[in-house]
Design an enzyme around this catalytic site. Structure first.
Site, PDB file in Angstrom:
ATOM      1  N   ASP A 117       0.855  -1.185   0.000  1.00  0.00           N
ATOM      2  CA  ASP A 117       0.000   0.000   0.000  1.00  0.00           C
ATOM      3  C   ASP A 117       0.896   1.243   0.000  1.00  0.00           C
ATOM      4  O   ASP A 117       2.095   1.163   0.312  1.00  0.00           O
ATOM      5  CB  ASP A 117      -0.875  -0.032   1.256  1.00  0.00           C
ATOM      6  CG  ASP A 117      -1.739   1.197   1.417  1.00  0.00           C
ATOM      7  OD1 ASP A 117      -2.339   1.649   0.436  1.00  0.00           O
ATOM      8  OD2 ASP A 117      -1.793   1.719   2.553  1.00  0.00           O
ATOM      9  N   ASP A 119      -0.456   5.064   0.887  1.00  0.00           N
ATOM     10  CA  ASP A 119      -0.808   6.074   1.881  1.00  0.00           C
ATOM     11  C   ASP A 119      -0.681   5.522   3.302  1.00  0.00           C
ATOM     12  O   ASP A 119      -1.227   4.471   3.633  1.00  0.00           O
ATOM     13  CB  ASP A 119      -2.236   6.566   1.669  1.00  0.00           C
ATOM     14  CG  ASP A 119      -2.395   7.379   0.399  1.00  0.00           C
ATOM     15  OD1 ASP A 119      -1.405   7.522  -0.340  1.00  0.00           O
ATOM     16  OD2 ASP A 119      -3.516   7.860   0.141  1.00  0.00           O
TER      17      ASP A 119
END
Length: 326
Positions: A117, A119
């Site tokens: 991922d 963020d």
């Protein structure tokens, strides 16, 4: 996480005997074991491990051994028989905290595939929230983001609602936001560079947007990027998206497809922090939650709560002497 063949161990003593929490323990007969690697505060570690051994024994689990990794002294490795990963993680989480932890049914090793991922995992921000700040609506967008990350809102609906609020924002605002507000997480570049140096394919897959993901991936050295794409007209955001949505299902699908392309038996690592990372974390050989929300943390094979992203390398058994600075 995807299981590999479990280990079998031989004879030893029970967790209530032996040399104490920092020494060797054993079990009688042959039994499958789980391996737990952890990094915690050294000053209190022995006391915490002694308590953990007692708590595990009360659950019918036996600590077969507990010692530091010879080549990675920051890491303590426990081998535990007679129980399951859920019970082991519950005991360690309750006794040894804050800590960085990885639990596996085999000797952990360097993966051939790393999918992460972006963020709040690879970067220290939620990019759409920061972009919203330029439009003076960060509080509205951030509230939607938080509910989505906690698993309280459907991801696609939340994403579309946030992007709609960005309508009429200039494309230049995203470039300025990237330059002034978006920074890599500590250890991110070293983690990616070291894994790549060991032959690992690296993929950034995010529910964020290409306006941020592409330059972040280039900066950190990822091989491939999967993200959402903002619709732009006349230099301004329209409030819409172009193409399909990168959601939790896509994240998992990307990991599985990349692993299949690398061949049968591919060892994979995934890192993330939110609810939309859960299927990816569960599908990976090693799913590690980084400073994560409770639901993502509970779904992972371990977590990094104490150190930076280089703790992942330590948990995998990669000594500092082999790190590559990104």
């Amino acid at each position: 996480a995807r299981s590999l063949l479990p280990l079998a161990v031989g004879p030893a003593m029970s967790a209530s005997g032996g040399r104490g929490a920092a020494g060797s323990f054993a079990v009688s007969g042959d039994s499958f074991v789980l391996i737990a690697r952890l990094i915690a505060e050294p000053a209190s570690l022995q006391d915490h491990l002694a308590r953990a051994a007692a708590d595990l024994a009360a659950r019918g689990m036996t600590v077969e051994s507990c010692e530091g990794l010879a080549h990675v002294p920051e890491v303590t490795e426990l081998r535990v028989s007679g129980g399951n990963a859920g019970s082991l993680r519950a005991v360690l989480d309750g006794v040894v905290a804050p800590a960085d932890l990885l639990i596996a049914d085999h000797e952990p090793r360097v993966p051939q595939l790393f999918v992460s991922d972006m963020d709040s995992t690879m970067i220290a921000a939620e990019c759409i929230d920061e972009l919203a700040d330029f439009a003076g609506i960060k509080h509205q967008v951030a509230a939607i983001t938080e509910r989505a990350m906690q698993g309280e809102l459907d991801f696609e609906s939340a994403l579309r609602a946030r992007v709609l609020l960005l309508r009429d924002l200039s494309v230049g605002a995203s470039a300025e936001c990237l330059d002034t507000r978006i920074a890599a997480m500590p250890g991110a570049a070293t983690l990616v560079a070291t894994l790549k140096a060991k032959g690992c394919r690296t993929v950034l897959v995010t529910g964020g947007v290409h306006h941020f993901a592409d330059p972040v991936a280039e900066q950190l050295g990822f091989d491939h990027v999967v993200a959402n794409r903002l619709e732009v007209s006349d230099g301004q955001l329209t409030g819409g998206l172009v193409g399909g949505i990168t959601d939790s299902g896509v994240k998992k699908a990307v990991l599985l497809a990349e692993a299949e392309a690398l061949g049968e038996g591919t060892v994979s690592l995934a890192t993330g922090d939110g609810a939309n990372d859960i299927p990816m974390l569960e599908a990976a050989t090693y799913g590690l939650a980084y400073r994560a929300k409770p639901k993502a943390r509970s779904a992972a094979d371990g977590w990094v709560d104490r150190g930076d992203l280089t703790a992942v390398l330590l948990l995998l058994g990669v000594p500092r002497s082999e790190w590559v600075e990104g």
